[in-house]
Scaffold this motif. Structure first.
Motif, PDB file in Angstrom:
ATOM      1  N   LEU A 171       0.832  -1.194   0.000  1.00 49.53           N
ATOM      2  CA  LEU A 171       0.000   0.000   0.000  1.00 49.53           C
ATOM      3  C   LEU A 171       0.873   1.254   0.000  1.00 49.53           C
ATOM      4  N   PRO A 172       0.357   2.384  -0.492  1.00 50.12           N
ATOM      5  CA  PRO A 172       1.183   3.596  -0.596  1.00 50.12           C
ATOM      6  C   PRO A 172       1.659   4.138   0.749  1.00 50.12           C
ATOM      7  N   LYS A 173       0.845   4.006   1.814  1.00 50.43           N
ATOM      8  CA  LYS A 173       1.188   4.569   3.114  1.00 50.43           C
ATOM      9  C   LYS A 173       1.783   3.502   4.028  1.00 50.43           C
ATOM     10  N   ASP A 174       2.903   3.855   4.671  1.00 52.97           N
ATOM     11  CA  ASP A 174       3.551   2.917   5.581  1.00 52.97           C
ATOM     12  C   ASP A 174       2.644   2.543   6.743  1.00 52.97           C
ATOM     13  N   ALA A 175       1.864   3.510   7.239  1.00 48.37           N
ATOM     14  CA  ALA A 175       0.974   3.233   8.373  1.00 48.37           C
ATOM     15  C   ALA A 175      -0.050   2.166   8.010  1.00 48.37           C
ATOM     16  N   ARG A 196       6.041  -3.508   2.153  1.00 48.61           N
ATOM     17  CA  ARG A 196       6.733  -2.394   1.497  1.00 48.61           C
ATOM     18  C   ARG A 196       6.831  -1.234   2.479  1.00 48.61           C
ATOM     19  N   ALA A 197       7.973  -0.516   2.439  1.00 49.25           N
ATOM     20  CA  ALA A 197       8.155   0.661   3.284  1.00 49.25           C
ATOM     21  C   ALA A 197       8.790   1.773   2.473  1.00 49.25           C
ATOM     22  N   SER A 198       8.362   2.994   2.744  1.00 47.70           N
ATOM     23  CA  SER A 198       8.964   4.165   2.100  1.00 47.70           C
ATOM     24  C   SER A 198      10.034   4.794   2.983  1.00 47.70           C
ATOM     25  N   LEU A 199       9.824   4.774   4.307  1.00 50.80           N
ATOM     26  CA  LEU A 199      10.749   5.407   5.243  1.00 50.80           C
ATOM     27  C   LEU A 199      11.543   4.343   6.000  1.00 50.80           C
ATOM     28  N   SER A 201      12.496   4.532   8.995  1.00 55.88           N
ATOM     29  CA  SER A 201      11.945   4.405  10.350  1.00 55.88           C
ATOM     30  C   SER A 201      10.768   3.442  10.418  1.00 55.88           C
ATOM     31  N   SER A 202      10.139   3.168   9.262  1.00 54.71           N
ATOM     32  CA  SER A 202       8.985   2.263   9.240  1.00 54.71           C
ATOM     33  C   SER A 202       9.403   0.797   9.260  1.00 54.71           C
ATOM     34  N   GLU A 203      10.657   0.524   8.941  1.00 48.46           N
ATOM     35  CA  GLU A 203      11.100  -0.861   8.842  1.00 48.46           C
ATOM     36  C   GLU A 203      10.949  -1.600  10.167  1.00 48.46           C
ATOM     37  N   SER A 213       9.582  -9.878   6.322  1.00 48.34           N
ATOM     38  CA  SER A 213      10.578  -9.153   5.530  1.00 48.34           C
ATOM     39  C   SER A 213      10.016  -7.793   5.164  1.00 48.34           C
ATOM     40  N   VAL A 214      10.912  -6.806   5.040  1.00 48.40           N
ATOM     41  CA  VAL A 214      10.528  -5.457   4.651  1.00 48.40           C
ATOM     42  C   VAL A 214      11.371  -5.043   3.448  1.00 48.40           C
TER      43      VAL A 214
END
Length: 326
Positions: A171-175, A196-199, A201-203, A213-214
């Motif tokens: 999804l587009p948002k990490d949250a 999936r993660a963009s930031l 810090s979200s990993e 897995s991230v």
């Protein structure tokens, strides 16, 4: 609602104008609406005949409207869409050991294509119709879709998460990906989750939420571009493995228990994979979790070990035919 209103108008009209009882008014309303033409309960007054004339015309307008709505629904594809959704639901209920992809954006679509190319059954969870409309049937074929919010229990259950072997949340948002990982881990404790993660810090949040897995596409993309300058031939080889190059290679894994019974006690040298299929044994993951790269020829795979192979599509197919239990 229109039908109920029409019946109510008829009953009230007959009771008020002709002083009919409720049962007689209901009877007169039904034979008027249905146009069966049975005899009236009592002769109608002039006002009653005028009411019946207007009432018949009013019901003809309602009938014409309903036919118009039904025709529009059928010819605009609504009926076809309904049957497609029913067929889609039946197909998903039959899936087992499949993969769920949450989000059908660029990453989700790429994951879907790779999974389908590997022969896996895939269910997509997506609520944005605009995103789904970009997935042409010619490129993706018939896609098993659950139209809904992937963060909701109902959507994941509709995708058959209790029977699935893995879930990819892209999804587009990490949250939202964190929430999907939490929900999926609760509904299916043993499922393999890739997020999936963009930031950066979200990993850690995703791993704590239950992801196995991230993947960070932006970070991978930057590293890929830098390595194309520093190690171009290595990257071109990796592109071949990932299916991006002109000569695609395929990685495959096979558990020691999946080997044919007569081959399970043989060493890598005795298996003679390269001579028999053209594929190469590039690694072995031991039951303990440790990896051995380019395992020695005299190593005998034991229970729980996983052999890793590299070859072309044709070589891997020969490997599966020659070595794997049917």
């Amino acid at each position: 609602m229109l039908t109920v209103s029409a019946l109510a108008i008829g009953i009230v009209g007959f009771m008020w104008i002709e002083n009919f009882s409720f049962l007689d008014a209901l009877y007169m309303t039904m034979i008027t609406v249905s146009t069966v033409g049975y005899q009236e309960v009592h002769p109608l007054s002039a006002a009653g005949r005028l009411f019946v004339s207007v009432y018949i015309f009013f019901n003809l307008l309602i009938l014409a409207y309903l036919l118009s709505v039904l025709s529009t629904y059928i010819f605009d594809g609504g009926l076809r869409t309904m049957f497609t959704m029913l067929k889609n639901d039946q197909q998903i209920r039959q899936y087992s050991d499949h993969v769920i992809v949450c989000g059908f954006g660029r990453n989700g679509r790429k994951a879907y294509l790779e999974l389908r190319a590997s022969g896996a059954d895939v269910v997509v969870v997506e609520q944005d119709e605009d995103v789904l409309s970009k997935a042409s049937t010619e490129e993706y074929g018939p896609v098993a879709i659950v139209r809904g919010d992937a963060t909701l229990d109902e959507s994941l259950r509709a995708a058959g998460i209790e029977r699935a072997r893995a879930l990819i949340t892209a999804l587009p948002k990490d949250a939202d990906n964190v929430f999907v990982a939490l929900t999926a881990r609760e509904l299916a404790p043993s499922i393999n989750i890739v997020a999936r993660a963009s930031l950066k810090s979200s990993e850690t949040k995703l791993l704590r939420a239950g992801a196995n897995s991230v993947v960070m596409p932006d970070e991978i993309g930057g590293s890929h571009m830098a390595n194309l300058i520093m190690r171009p031939e290595v990257i071109r080889f990796l592109d071949m493995i990932s299916g991006l190059g002109p000569h695609r290679l395929r990685l495959e894994e096979m558990r020691a228990e999946e080997l044919r019974p007569e081959l399970q006690s043989q060493s890598i040298r005795q298996l003679d994979v390269r001579s028999r299929t053209g594929a190469t044994v590039i690694g072995l993951r031991h039951q303990s979790g440790e990896f051995t790269i380019s395992p020695p020829a005299d190593l005998v795979p034991g229970p729980g070990d996983v052999l890793l192979f590299l070859g072309t599509e044709e070589q891997i197919m020969r490997l599966i035919d020659a070595f794997q239990q049917m």
